[in-house]
Design a protein around this motif. Structure first.
Motif, PDB file in Angstrom:
ATOM      1  N   UNK A   6       7.214  12.396  -0.845  1.00 16.92           N
ATOM      2  CA  UNK A   6       8.641  12.696  -0.867  1.00 16.92           C
ATOM      3  C   UNK A   6       8.866  14.115  -1.392  1.00 16.92           C
ATOM      4  N   UNK A   7       8.105  14.486  -2.408  1.00 21.08           N
ATOM      5  CA  UNK A   7       8.256  15.836  -2.978  1.00 21.08           C
ATOM      6  C   UNK A   7       7.898  16.899  -1.941  1.00 21.08           C
ATOM      7  N   UNK A   8       6.877  16.627  -1.122  1.00 17.68           N
ATOM      8  CA  UNK A   8       6.492  17.576  -0.069  1.00 17.68           C
ATOM      9  C   UNK A   8       7.629  17.753   0.935  1.00 17.68           C
ATOM     10  N   UNK A   9       8.304  16.631   1.249  1.00 24.15           N
ATOM     11  CA  UNK A   9       9.460  16.694   2.159  1.00 24.15           C
ATOM     12  C   UNK A   9      10.571  17.539   1.565  1.00 24.15           C
ATOM     13  N   UNK A  10      10.831  17.318   0.276  1.00 23.51           N
ATOM     14  CA  UNK A  10      11.897  18.075  -0.407  1.00 23.51           C
ATOM     15  C   UNK A  10      11.593  19.564  -0.313  1.00 23.51           C
ATOM     16  N   UNK A  11      10.337  19.927  -0.584  1.00 25.00           N
ATOM     17  CA  UNK A  11       9.963  21.341  -0.572  1.00 25.00           C
ATOM     18  C   UNK A  11      10.118  21.928   0.827  1.00 25.00           C
ATOM     19  N   UNK A  12       9.705  21.176   1.810  1.00 25.14           N
ATOM     20  CA  UNK A  12       9.811  21.695   3.177  1.00 25.14           C
ATOM     21  C   UNK A  12      11.278  21.926   3.568  1.00 25.14           C
ATOM     22  N   UNK A  13      12.132  20.960   3.230  1.00 29.52           N
ATOM     23  CA  UNK A  13      13.554  21.112   3.567  1.00 29.52           C
ATOM     24  C   UNK A  13      14.161  22.305   2.834  1.00 29.52           C
ATOM     25  N   UNK A  14      13.753  22.475   1.563  1.00 32.43           N
ATOM     26  CA  UNK A  14      14.301  23.595   0.796  1.00 32.43           C
ATOM     27  C   UNK A  14      13.828  24.937   1.352  1.00 32.43           C
ATOM     28  N   UNK A  15      12.552  24.988   1.739  1.00 34.40           N
ATOM     29  CA  UNK A  15      12.029  26.223   2.347  1.00 34.40           C
ATOM     30  C   UNK A  15      12.833  26.579   3.593  1.00 34.40           C
ATOM     31  N   UNK A  16      13.085  25.563   4.418  1.00 34.07           N
ATOM     32  CA  UNK A  16      13.799  25.812   5.662  1.00 34.07           C
ATOM     33  C   UNK A  16      15.247  26.231   5.390  1.00 34.07           C
ATOM     34  N   UNK A  56       1.066  31.304  -0.038  1.00 32.05           N
ATOM     35  CA  UNK A  56       1.728  30.865  -1.255  1.00 32.05           C
ATOM     36  C   UNK A  56       1.327  29.421  -1.476  1.00 32.05           C
ATOM     37  N   UNK A  57       1.116  29.044  -2.735  1.00 37.83           N
ATOM     38  CA  UNK A  57       0.615  27.706  -3.004  1.00 37.83           C
ATOM     39  C   UNK A  57       1.122  27.216  -4.358  1.00 37.83           C
ATOM     40  N   UNK A  58       1.394  25.923  -4.454  1.00 37.90           N
ATOM     41  CA  UNK A  58       1.816  25.347  -5.728  1.00 37.90           C
ATOM     42  C   UNK A  58       1.321  23.921  -5.849  1.00 37.90           C
ATOM     43  N   UNK A  59       1.314  23.426  -7.090  1.00 44.57           N
ATOM     44  CA  UNK A  59       0.779  22.085  -7.315  1.00 44.57           C
ATOM     45  C   UNK A  59       1.605  21.343  -8.363  1.00 44.57           C
ATOM     46  N   UNK A  60       1.741  20.035  -8.168  1.00 41.84           N
ATOM     47  CA  UNK A  60       2.480  19.213  -9.132  1.00 41.84           C
ATOM     48  C   UNK A  60       1.917  17.788  -9.065  1.00 41.84           C
ATOM     49  N   UNK A  61       1.880  17.103 -10.228  1.00 38.74           N
ATOM     50  CA  UNK A  61       1.247  15.782 -10.275  1.00 38.74           C
ATOM     51  C   UNK A  61       2.249  14.650 -10.443  1.00 38.74           C
ATOM     52  N   UNK A  62       1.956  13.508  -9.818  1.00 38.93           N
ATOM     53  CA  UNK A  62       2.806  12.331  -9.934  1.00 38.93           C
ATOM     54  C   UNK A  62       1.976  11.133 -10.410  1.00 38.93           C
ATOM     55  N   UNK A  63       2.607  10.327 -11.304  1.00 38.43           N
ATOM     56  CA  UNK A  63       1.900   9.187 -11.896  1.00 38.43           C
ATOM     57  C   UNK A  63       2.272   7.876 -11.208  1.00 38.43           C
ATOM     58  N   UNK A  64       1.404   6.893 -11.345  1.00 41.32           N
ATOM     59  CA  UNK A  64       1.677   5.521 -10.939  1.00 41.32           C
ATOM     60  C   UNK A  64       3.037   5.098 -11.489  1.00 41.32           C
ATOM     61  N   UNK A  91       9.897  26.808  -6.144  1.00 38.66           N
ATOM     62  CA  UNK A  91      10.472  25.498  -5.833  1.00 38.66           C
ATOM     63  C   UNK A  91       9.824  24.365  -6.635  1.00 38.66           C
ATOM     64  N   UNK A  92       8.734  24.663  -7.307  1.00 39.23           N
ATOM     65  CA  UNK A  92       8.031  23.585  -8.015  1.00 39.23           C
ATOM     66  C   UNK A  92       8.660  23.172  -9.341  1.00 39.23           C
ATOM     67  N   UNK A  93       8.974  24.127 -10.256  1.00 34.42           N
ATOM     68  CA  UNK A  93       9.516  23.689 -11.552  1.00 34.42           C
ATOM     69  C   UNK A  93      10.766  22.803 -11.440  1.00 34.42           C
ATOM     70  N   UNK A  94      11.718  23.112 -10.538  1.00 33.67           N
ATOM     71  CA  UNK A  94      12.910  22.249 -10.474  1.00 33.67           C
ATOM     72  C   UNK A  94      12.599  20.807 -10.083  1.00 33.67           C
ATOM     73  N   UNK A  95      11.466  20.586  -9.419  1.00 31.84           N
ATOM     74  CA  UNK A  95      11.099  19.218  -9.017  1.00 31.84           C
ATOM     75  C   UNK A  95      10.941  18.298 -10.213  1.00 31.84           C
TER      76      UNK A  95
END
Lengths: 119, 456
Positions: free
Chosen positions: B342-352, B325-333, B407-411
């Motif tokens: 930080x978003x990767x951490x959020x996703x990992x915690x939510x998965x767990x 499973x894979x997802x992608x999201x972009x962050x700006x300066x 888990x990506x759209x809610x981010x």
């Protein structure tokens, strides 16, 4: 002696076979080739890639095309069709290796710069 | 002195066809040869065949036939392709259909089969063949119930046989990358099956040409910015002499470049031990080959040494190996990388917290180090304009993998600021494991069949 990045010295192409990444590095002339044989050891290559190469690195010499070939085992996160990596085919390992800085004798470097665009 | 002109038509399933048309139109090419089957391609074709038993070949044979069959008729160019995949007969039917549509009666289309051993595994094991994986030593039973395909790599001989029977088009299943290119040389020059040095030259030729544009200036690590007109790159054309030496060039008026450097980069591509390039036709030593410039966009290749072919054929099997499973999201300066982390951490915690069962959690920061990993220095964050975060997980079943995407759209609302979703970037796909083994060649070759049919 000067520090140079491999990108200013060699050509390199990489690809995959299973979980092994196969990288070929090509010298512009024999003198540089002999020098690369000394400095570009499997240990140096393995250290460069860090955690991305889990297994051993093998090296083959291919003097007829002034090349060194490196087989990096356990380098692709399980192999193309089983890998989570973005570069699951290992095609970016060649350019990655070109980041490596090596020591080059000034004489070789001057020759290379004089030869410049002919390469 | 007799010369044979061999051209490369396609380097993979999905390759463009225009360079092959250029060769047919602008050169005196006699054989257009295709290598359509990467290691993974048969897994794709197997899924097609499961949906529709008439499929299982590369679907672009339709385009290929429309583009090239008129030249087969008009200029006598022969096509040699492994586009048959898991169903060479299906590919022949489709080619014949197009030939009829184009009014090309009398065309002779051959198939060579016998590479597909999926239904023969019990028989082979009963004959004492050890089908363990060469890499891991695991016995086949470990994955037997998850197998998708199993094919032995055939060499040039079945294709040579088809040419001897007068085929204009030869369609095979799994073959070595080099077989399509070597076969016309054996057929035209009458090279003996133990003429190892000449056969080795033919293997070098095939190896140089099987990735199409990769030898004519594509994927070139040197001064690629000076390689002209990659938008209309010419695919390789070899002018081969009876002794096996050849000039590698491309059609006049096409883009790309043929130089010692573009050729030597491809020469060693993915071959592992350069002294021992193993195929069913011969074992080639590449360390004796000479590569010399012989004019603009002309490179002479000679000097390969060959040894006897091994008594076994390589077979590759593909098996279901879990899901990704894979997802992608972009962050700006500003602080784009910190945001992505930080978003990767959020996703990992939510998965767990959700109890998603994953075996591997993988994070990429696109624009920073997704392609070069630990060797890439992290730039000063003030200078990073944007970062795309890609998160991937490996799971046993599809449902678990699919839970990541949600888990990506809610981010966008709940995560760090300055964010853009990447449309369609979230996906789930099956992972395919590859299993390699060796089979005594006579057990495979006794089942190889060549048949030629004329388009009515």
């Amino acid at each position: 002696m000067a520090k140079v990045q491999l990108k200013d010295v060699v050509l390199a192409r990489s690809g995959d076979k299973g979980d092994t990444c196969d990288i070929s590095v090509f010298a512009p002339n024999e003198a540089v080739y002999e020098h690369l044989k000394r400095v570009l050891t499997p240990d140096v290559v393995k250290a460069h890639f860090g955690a991305w190469v889990q297994g051993p690195v093998e090296r083959f010499e291919v003097p007829n095309v002034l090349a060194l070939k490196f087989l990096c085992h356990g380098a692709l996160g399980g192999g193309a069709s089983s890998s989570l990596r973005l570069d699951n085919l290992g095609k970016c390992f060649g350019s990655n290796l070109m980041r490596l800085e090596i020591d080059m004798p000034d004489q070789l470097l001057n020759q290379l710069r004089a030869g410049g665009e002919d390469r | 002195m007799k010369q044979v002109l061999v051209g490369a038509a396609q380097g993979f399933y999905g390759d463009i066809i225009e360079p092959a048309v250029d060769l047919a139109e602008k050169s005196d090419v006699q054989y257009l040869c295709f290598d359509c089957l990467a290691e993974l391609t048969l897994a794709i074709l197997q899924k097609d065949r499961q949906r529709d038993p008439s499929l299982g070949y590369t679907k672009d044979v339709t385009t290929t036939a429309r583009a090239l069959l008129p030249y087969v008729k008009r200029k006598g160019i022969k096509l040699i392709t492994n586009a048959g995949g898991l169903n060479p007969e299906g590919a022949r039917r489709e080619m014949a259909r197009i030939a009829q549509e184009l009014g090309l009666q009398g065309l002779r289309i051959a198939t060579a089969t016998g590479d597909d051993i999926l239904d023969r595994l019990d028989e082979l094991q009963a004959a004492g063949v050890d089908l363990s994986d060469r890499e891991t030593g695991q016995p086949l039973d470990a994955i037997r119930d998850r197998l998708l395909f199993a094919n032995a790599y055939l060499g040039a001989q079945p294709i040579v046989e088809a040419l001897r029977q007068g085929a204009d088009v030869v369609i095979t299943g799994r073959t070595t990358d080099t077989a399509q290119f070597l076969a016309p040389l054996i057929y035209e020059f009458g090279w003996a099956a133990d003429d190892w040095d000449r056969l080795a030259q033919g293997l070098v030729l095939g190896h140089l040409m099987e990735c199409s544009g990769q030898v004519t200036g594509g994927n070139f690590s040197g001064d690629w910015w000076n390689v002209p007109d990659l938008d209309r790159i010419g695919y390789p054309l070899a002018e081969v002499s009876e002794d096996g030496s050849f000039i590698l060039t491309k059609a006049p008026g096409t883009g790309g470049r043929v130089s010692v450097d573009t050729v030597r980069e491809q020469f060693l591509y993915e071959i592992h031990d350069p002294t021992t390039y193993i195929t069913p036709d011969a074992v080639a030593d590449l360390t004796t080959v000479r590569i010399e410039q012989a004019g603009p966009d002309r490179v002479r290749v000679s000097g390969a040494k060959g040894r006897p072919a091994p008594p076994t054929l390589k077979a590759v099997m593909g098996y279901r190996n879990g899901f990704m499973g894979s997802g992608m999201i972009g962050f700006a300066w500003p602080k784009a990388l910190t945001k992505a982390r930080r978003a990767a951490e959020i996703i990992r915690k939510q998965l767990d917290r959700l109890g998603v069962q994953y075996e591997e959690f993988w994070v990429d920061y696109l624009g920073v180090n997704a392609l070069h990993g630990p060797a890439a220095p992290i730039p000063d964050e003030e200078k990073i304009n944007e970062v795309f975060l890609r998160v991937s997980i490996r799971t046993k079943d599809r449902e678990q993998a699919a839970r990541l995407a949600r888990l990506f759209p809610p981010l966008v609302l709940n995560g760090p600021p300055g964010v853009a979703m990447m449309p369609f970037a979230a996906h789930t796909r099956e992972l395919i494991g590859l299993w390699t083994t060796l089979i005594p060649r006579e057990l495979v070759e006794e089942k190889v069949r060549v048949s030629v049919e004329e388009v009515g």
